[in-house]
Design a protein around this motif. Sequence first.
Motif, PDB file in Angstrom:
ATOM      1  N   ARG A 193      91.021  22.149  55.422  1.00  0.00           N
ATOM      2  CA  ARG A 193      90.078  22.680  54.648  1.00  0.00           C
ATOM      3  C   ARG A 193      90.096  24.219  55.026  1.00  0.00           C
ATOM      4  NH1 ARG A 193      87.263  18.706  56.977  1.00  0.00           N
ATOM      5  NH2 ARG A 193      86.511  16.857  55.413  1.00  0.00           N
ATOM      6  N   TYR A 194      90.028  25.173  53.817  1.00  0.00           N
ATOM      7  CA  TYR A 194      89.930  26.578  54.065  1.00  0.00           C
ATOM      8  C   TYR A 194      88.874  27.087  53.315  1.00  0.00           C
ATOM      9  CZ  TYR A 194      91.189  31.267  52.829  1.00  0.00           C
ATOM     10  OH  TYR A 194      91.344  32.708  52.713  1.00  0.00           O
ATOM     11  N   ARG A 195      88.072  27.928  54.029  1.00  0.00           N
ATOM     12  CA  ARG A 195      86.831  28.747  53.477  1.00  0.00           C
ATOM     13  C   ARG A 195      87.447  30.249  52.909  1.00  0.00           C
ATOM     14  NH1 ARG A 195      82.048  26.902  57.930  1.00  0.00           N
ATOM     15  NH2 ARG A 195      81.587  24.969  56.492  1.00  0.00           N
ATOM     16  N   THR A 253      85.707  26.832  49.071  1.00  0.00           N
ATOM     17  CA  THR A 253      86.571  26.174  50.059  1.00  0.00           C
ATOM     18  C   THR A 253      87.683  25.155  49.281  1.00  0.00           C
ATOM     19  OG1 THR A 253      84.661  25.593  51.457  1.00  0.00           O
ATOM     20  CG2 THR A 253      86.555  24.018  51.738  1.00  0.00           C
ATOM     21  N   SER A 262      89.640  23.067  44.802  1.00  0.00           N
ATOM     22  CA  SER A 262      88.769  24.012  45.409  1.00  0.00           C
ATOM     23  C   SER A 262      87.270  23.404  44.931  1.00  0.00           C
ATOM     24  CB  SER A 262      88.803  25.327  45.324  1.00  0.00           C
ATOM     25  OG  SER A 262      88.481  26.119  44.126  1.00  0.00           O
ATOM     26  N   ARG A 305      80.731  19.126  53.017  1.00  0.00           N
ATOM     27  CA  ARG A 305      81.927  18.431  53.349  1.00  0.00           C
ATOM     28  C   ARG A 305      81.753  17.028  53.327  1.00  0.00           C
ATOM     29  NH1 ARG A 305      85.178  21.752  57.978  1.00  0.00           N
ATOM     30  NH2 ARG A 305      85.381  23.624  56.976  1.00  0.00           N
ATOM     31  N   GLU A 336      81.321  24.735  48.765  1.00  0.00           N
ATOM     32  CA  GLU A 336      80.959  24.143  49.890  1.00  0.00           C
ATOM     33  C   GLU A 336      79.486  24.652  50.416  1.00  0.00           C
ATOM     34  OE1 GLU A 336      81.747  23.279  54.562  1.00  0.00           O
ATOM     35  OE2 GLU A 336      83.132  24.433  53.104  1.00  0.00           O
ATOM     36  N   GLY A 381      84.745  33.294  54.805  1.00  0.00           N
ATOM     37  CA  GLY A 381      85.130  32.417  55.897  1.00  0.00           C
ATOM     38  C   GLY A 381      85.897  33.231  56.811  1.00  0.00           C
TER      39      GLY A 381
END
Length: 612
Positions: free
Chosen positions: A428-430, A415, A403, A381, A406, A443
Motif C-alpha cells: 500500500r502507498y499513501r 491510498t 486506489s 484498510r 483510506e 503520506g
Amino acid sequence: MRWKTLVAILLALVCAGGVAAQTAARSVKVAAVDFIPAWGSLDANIRRLADAAEEVARQGVGFAVFPETAVSGYLFSDPSQIAPYLDTIPGDTTQALLPVLARTGLYMSVGIAERDAETGLAYNAAVLLGPQGIIGKYRKNGLNPQDQKVFAPGDTGVPVFDTPIGRIALLICYDDTYWQYARLAALRGAQIIAWHSVSDRVMPGTPAAQSKGDHSTVSNVQYMSAQNGVFVIAATRNGVETNPLTGGRLYYNGGSSIWSPQGHKLVQAPVVPPEELPPGLHGVYSAEIATTDADTPRAERLALRRPQLYAPWLALHRSPVDANATKTRRKATLIAAQWPEGPSLMDRTKPPKGALTVLPELSALPSGLPAEEIKSRAEERDGPFERALGALARARKAYVAGSYPERAGERVFHTVALAGPDGAILGRYRATHPAPSGWATPGDEIAVIETPLGRIGLATAEELATPELGALYAVQRADILAAPAGAPSPLKVEIDSALFSVADPPTGRADFFPYATAKQNQLWLVSGGRRAGDATAAGIYGPEPVVSTPTLTAAPGAADVRHQTEIPAVGTWIDQSQLIAGQQAQWFVPLTQRQDSACLRRWRAGGGCPGR
C-alpha cells in the motif's frame, strides 16, 4: 496550511535568500539561435559568432542563447584533439563579443569549450555576457560518454545570475537527462533557464549494433519548464559534423525552442534531416516574454515539494553497483484500464492472468465526486475496497492496482493498493504529494514491492508533477510505477513528433507528467484513467520513447491499452543503472533541505549547502 499562504511564504523565503524577483514586469524579446561552427576552426568561428550576435541584435532581441561548443565544434575523440580549440573565460571569444554587446545592448549566453587558465583542464562551459561585461559562467555537470572523452566534470554547481532582464541559469545539453539541475536553478529563483545544446542523432543507415547512442536531448526540454515554472530558451544546431581525423559523423536535428512557465511551447525551429551546411548563423527563433511571469508558477511548483521525504535518498551516490536493482530479466504484460467518466467499471474489468493491470484512481467510486463526498466514503484498510481488489486479482490470477480514500482516525489518505494473484494485498502507498487544495492527507513514505514481474512502485498520477517523487522510485530501483489517474491532464506532450524514432510518438495525446516521469527515471509507468471525449488519462509510458519504447494511450473506444515488455527495461543510449551511476549527487544536497533551513538559505544567497 492553506495553499495560498504556502505559496506566499515560499516567495518570501526566495526573496530573503537574495533571489528577489524583479519588481515590475518587463517584456523582453528572447531568442534561441541556431549557429553552426566549423570543426576545429576557433578564430574563424569567433568572427562568425560576433557577426551572428550583430545580426541577432539587429532583430531587436534582448537576450539570445547560442548552442553548446559554438566556437570549437563538438565531435572530438580525445583531449589532444580538442586542446588547440579551447578558449579561456575571459578569452578570445569574450573579447570579440563584448564590444558588440556594449554597442547593441544585447545579452547573450553561448557554449564554449573552456580551458581553465590555472589547471589547464577542459570544461564544457557556457558564459553569460551583457553590455557591461561577463556576468558569469557555468560548467556542465551531466557528462555523456562523448563529453567524458575530453571534458572534466563541472565544478560550478548551478548558479543563477541577476540581470536587468531577469534571473538566468545556464545548463548544457545532457544536463537535461537529470531533472535535478533544472530543479536547483528553480530553487535558486531562476526565471529563465538558458539551455545550450548540440542535440545529435546517429547518421541514417547506421547498423543497429553501432547506433546505441542515438538520442535527442532537445526532446527533453519541455520538462524543465513544466516541472519548475520557468521559461526555457533551448538553443541547438542542425547540420552534419565530421571529425576529419577519425571520420566520425553526427547529425544535429535542429528543433531549438522556447517554453513558457506552464510547460507550453511558444516557438520552435524546424526538426531537420541530415544536411551538410556552411558554418555561421542559420536561424533566430524568438518570442516576447515577461520574466516575472515565472515567479508565481515557480513558487507553486516548489510549494509541492516535501524535502523531509527526500533526505538522504536524493543525495546518495550509488555506483558502480546497486544491490536494489532487479538482476534477472523477465517478461511482463502491462495494462492500463480506461473507463469513461461516470460510474466505476471495476466489476466489469477482466485482467489477464499474470499481467499487471492498473485501474483508474478511486477505483470503486464514480468520477467527479466533490471532496466532501470522497471523504465521506473513506474506509479503513482491509475494508470493502481492498477485499474487492483482492477478489478480482485472485479470480483472474493477476496483479491489480487501484486506489481508494483510506480513513485512519481523523485523517483520510489517497491510498494505492496492489493485490497479487492469490488475492493478498502485497503493498500500500499513501499519496505523499497530493494536491494542496484537495481532500487527502499526505503520506510519509513510498512503496516498492518485489514481485515476479519486477519491482513495482505505487503512486498517483496527480503527484507526478513533482519530479522528486519519481526520483525516489528510481534511486530505489523500481522497474514499474503503477500510478492510477483520474481525468485527462490539460498538459500534454508538446514535443515535436519528428524527434521520435518510435512508430507511435506521444505528441498531442499523452499526458505530460507520467511521460516525463517514466523517461527521467528510466522505468515503465502504467496509468489506468478516465476518458473524456477523445482525451484519455489511460496510458503506458516507456523509459526511452525517443528511440525504442513507444508511449501508448488507450484508443477512444477501448477498455484498456496493453503492452508486453521485458523487465528491467532494455537500455539504448541510457538505462536506469547508467542514470543512477551518472548522477553528480554531491550537488543535490539543497534538494533535501526544508524551505526554512539555514543550509538552503545560505545556498540561495550564493554560498554552499553544506557550507564551504
